[in-house]
Design a protein around this motif. Structure first.
Motif, PDB file in Angstrom:
ATOM      1  N   ALA A 105       0.832  -1.204   0.000  1.00 14.95           N
ATOM      2  CA  ALA A 105       0.000   0.000   0.000  1.00 14.95           C
ATOM      3  C   ALA A 105       0.868   1.257   0.000  1.00 14.95           C
ATOM      4  N   ASP A 106       0.401   2.299  -0.634  1.00 15.50           N
ATOM      5  CA  ASP A 106       1.108   3.578  -0.697  1.00 15.50           C
ATOM      6  C   ASP A 106       0.613   4.484   0.424  1.00 15.50           C
ATOM      7  N   PRO A 107       1.421   4.726   1.458  1.00  8.25           N
ATOM      8  CA  PRO A 107       0.948   5.549   2.588  1.00  8.25           C
ATOM      9  C   PRO A 107       0.553   6.962   2.176  1.00  8.25           C
ATOM     10  N   ALA A 108       1.272   7.541   1.209  1.00  5.56           N
ATOM     11  CA  ALA A 108       0.980   8.920   0.810  1.00  5.56           C
ATOM     12  C   ALA A 108      -0.433   9.058   0.249  1.00  5.56           C
ATOM     13  N   SER A 109      -0.919   7.994  -0.396  1.00  2.27           N
ATOM     14  CA  SER A 109      -2.261   8.045  -0.979  1.00  2.27           C
ATOM     15  C   SER A 109      -3.345   7.965   0.086  1.00  2.27           C
ATOM     16  N   MET A 110      -2.960   7.662   1.333  1.00  2.00           N
ATOM     17  CA  MET A 110      -3.928   7.520   2.416  1.00  2.00           C
ATOM     18  C   MET A 110      -4.007   8.750   3.305  1.00  2.00           C
ATOM     19  N   ALA A 111      -3.280   9.802   2.955  1.00  2.00           N
ATOM     20  CA  ALA A 111      -3.346  11.018   3.763  1.00  2.00           C
ATOM     21  C   ALA A 111      -4.756  11.591   3.705  1.00  2.00           C
ATOM     22  N   PRO A 112      -5.269  12.107   4.823  1.00  2.00           N
ATOM     23  CA  PRO A 112      -6.581  12.762   4.793  1.00  2.00           C
ATOM     24  C   PRO A 112      -6.622  13.827   3.710  1.00  2.00           C
ATOM     25  N   ALA A 113      -7.714  13.881   2.969  1.00  2.00           N
ATOM     26  CA  ALA A 113      -7.809  14.772   1.817  1.00  2.00           C
ATOM     27  C   ALA A 113      -8.968  15.747   1.983  1.00  2.00           C
ATOM     28  N   MET A 114      -8.861  16.879   1.308  1.00  3.10           N
ATOM     29  CA  MET A 114      -9.938  17.862   1.353  1.00  3.10           C
ATOM     30  C   MET A 114     -11.141  17.361   0.565  1.00  3.10           C
ATOM     31  N   ARG A 115     -12.302  17.913   0.878  1.00  7.51           N
ATOM     32  CA  ARG A 115     -13.535  17.510   0.215  1.00  7.51           C
ATOM     33  C   ARG A 115     -13.842  18.372  -1.008  1.00  7.51           C
ATOM     34  N   ARG A 116     -13.187  19.505  -1.147  1.00  7.91           N
ATOM     35  CA  ARG A 116     -13.434  20.386  -2.285  1.00  7.91           C
ATOM     36  C   ARG A 116     -12.660  19.920  -3.508  1.00  7.91           C
ATOM     37  N   ASP A 117     -13.088  20.351  -4.667  1.00  8.76           N
ATOM     38  CA  ASP A 117     -12.467  19.944  -5.922  1.00  8.76           C
ATOM     39  C   ASP A 117     -11.156  20.709  -6.127  1.00  8.76           C
ATOM     40  N   ALA A 118     -10.041  19.976  -6.204  1.00 15.45           N
ATOM     41  CA  ALA A 118      -8.738  20.625  -6.307  1.00 15.45           C
ATOM     42  C   ALA A 118      -8.578  21.368  -7.631  1.00 15.45           C
ATOM     43  N   ASP A 119      -9.117  20.824  -8.719  1.00 13.11           N
ATOM     44  CA  ASP A 119      -9.001  21.507 -10.011  1.00 13.11           C
ATOM     45  C   ASP A 119      -9.752  22.839  -9.987  1.00 13.11           C
TER      46      ASP A 119
END
Length: 279
Positions: free
Chosen positions: A92-106
């Motif tokens: 598993a890639d730990p970096a991909s599991m970081a908590p993420a924002m709910r808004r659209d990044a684009d």
């Protein structure tokens, strides 16, 4: 796999998560245990390892991905995972599991460019464009929190979200008060936290770099701006640097633009973290 957002009291947990924090502690009786923070893109939760501490402690480190089996209980008014079994999850890639924002990044990226495009002053526009044309910096805005894992906007992309939020507040304030120098204020807001890109490592732990621990994001940001602001008039460069330097220190703000940036930064941070009422 159960996401952290789906966890509920008295529910069994089985899934792969990243270790955002790992501390070895002792009970009042002197017995060792592990205090963990497990994270995934949906959020974060405290966890405890009470048994086989010596064995399990050697299997993983802070920032690693782990496979967890346990049960959710409520402790001190908060949910907490009581870990029954734990092993490393090397695939598993730990970096991909970081908590993420709910808004659209684009969408936020597009608005960031819109705000920068409103700067008419050639020197300030060129300076800000230089930052926005930096691919590594733009990627860091999407990957880092605004103030570490435990601060406001404490998730991947929080730095982008906070930068847009502060700049929007400054833009609106400049429209309400035409005496303010719009271009200086908006430019300062857009670059006020660029030092975070050097202060913090990417998730899931969002640790401070050694340089970040010793110098802090304000100093690092001032250094980045000075390196790229050689084309600015000396007086204007000093005012831009002053606004960035004082965005955490109300008493040191000597210009209206610096004071507005301080308050916009505080407002966006408080709005993102203070509890709100129901109804």
């Amino acid at each position: 796999m159960t996401t952290i957002a789906e966890l509920a009291e008295d529910r069994t947990v089985e899934g792969v998560y990243a270790v955002g924090r790992k501390e070895r502690r002792r009970t009042r009786n002197g017995q060792p245990y592990l205090a963990l923070e497990l994270v995934d893109p949906s959020g974060r939760i405290e966890a405890r390892v009470w048994s086989d501490v010596e064995l399990l402690d050697r299997r993983f480190g802070e920032g690693d991905a782990v496979r967890v089996l346990g049960r959710v209980e409520r402790f001190g008014g908060k949910l907490q995972v009581q870990v029954r079994a734990l092993e490393a999850a090397p695939d598993a890639d730990p970096a991909s599991m970081a908590p993420a924002m709910r808004r659209d990044a684009d969408e936020l990226d597009g608005f960031l460019e819109f705000l920068a495009g409103e700067i008419a002053h050639p020197g300030l526009a060129e300076l800000v464009a230089g930052f926005l044309d930096d691919g590594a910096l733009r990627a860091s805005l999407r990957a880092l929190p605004a103030a570490g894992a435990d601060g406001h906007h404490g998730y991947a992309g929080g730095l982008l979200e906070h930068t847009v939020g502060v700049t929007t507040l400054c833009r609106e304030t400049a429209q309400l008060h035409p005496r303010l120098r719009h271009d200086l204020l908006v430019a300062a807001a857009l670059v006020h936290d660029v030092g975070r890109t050097l202060e913090l490592e990417r998730g899931p732990a969002f640790r401070q770099t050694e340089e970040g621990r010793l110098l802090g994001h304000v100093h690092l940001g001032l250094r980045l701006i000075e390196q790229r602001a050689g084309g600015l008039d000396a007086a204007l460069r000093a005012e831009l640097l002053h606004a960035v330097a004082s965005h955490h220190d109300r008493a040191s703000a000597r210009t209206a633009e610096a004071s507005v940036l301080y308050h916009a930064n505080q407002l966006d941070a408080q709005a993102a973290t203070r509890p709100v009422g129901e109804g």
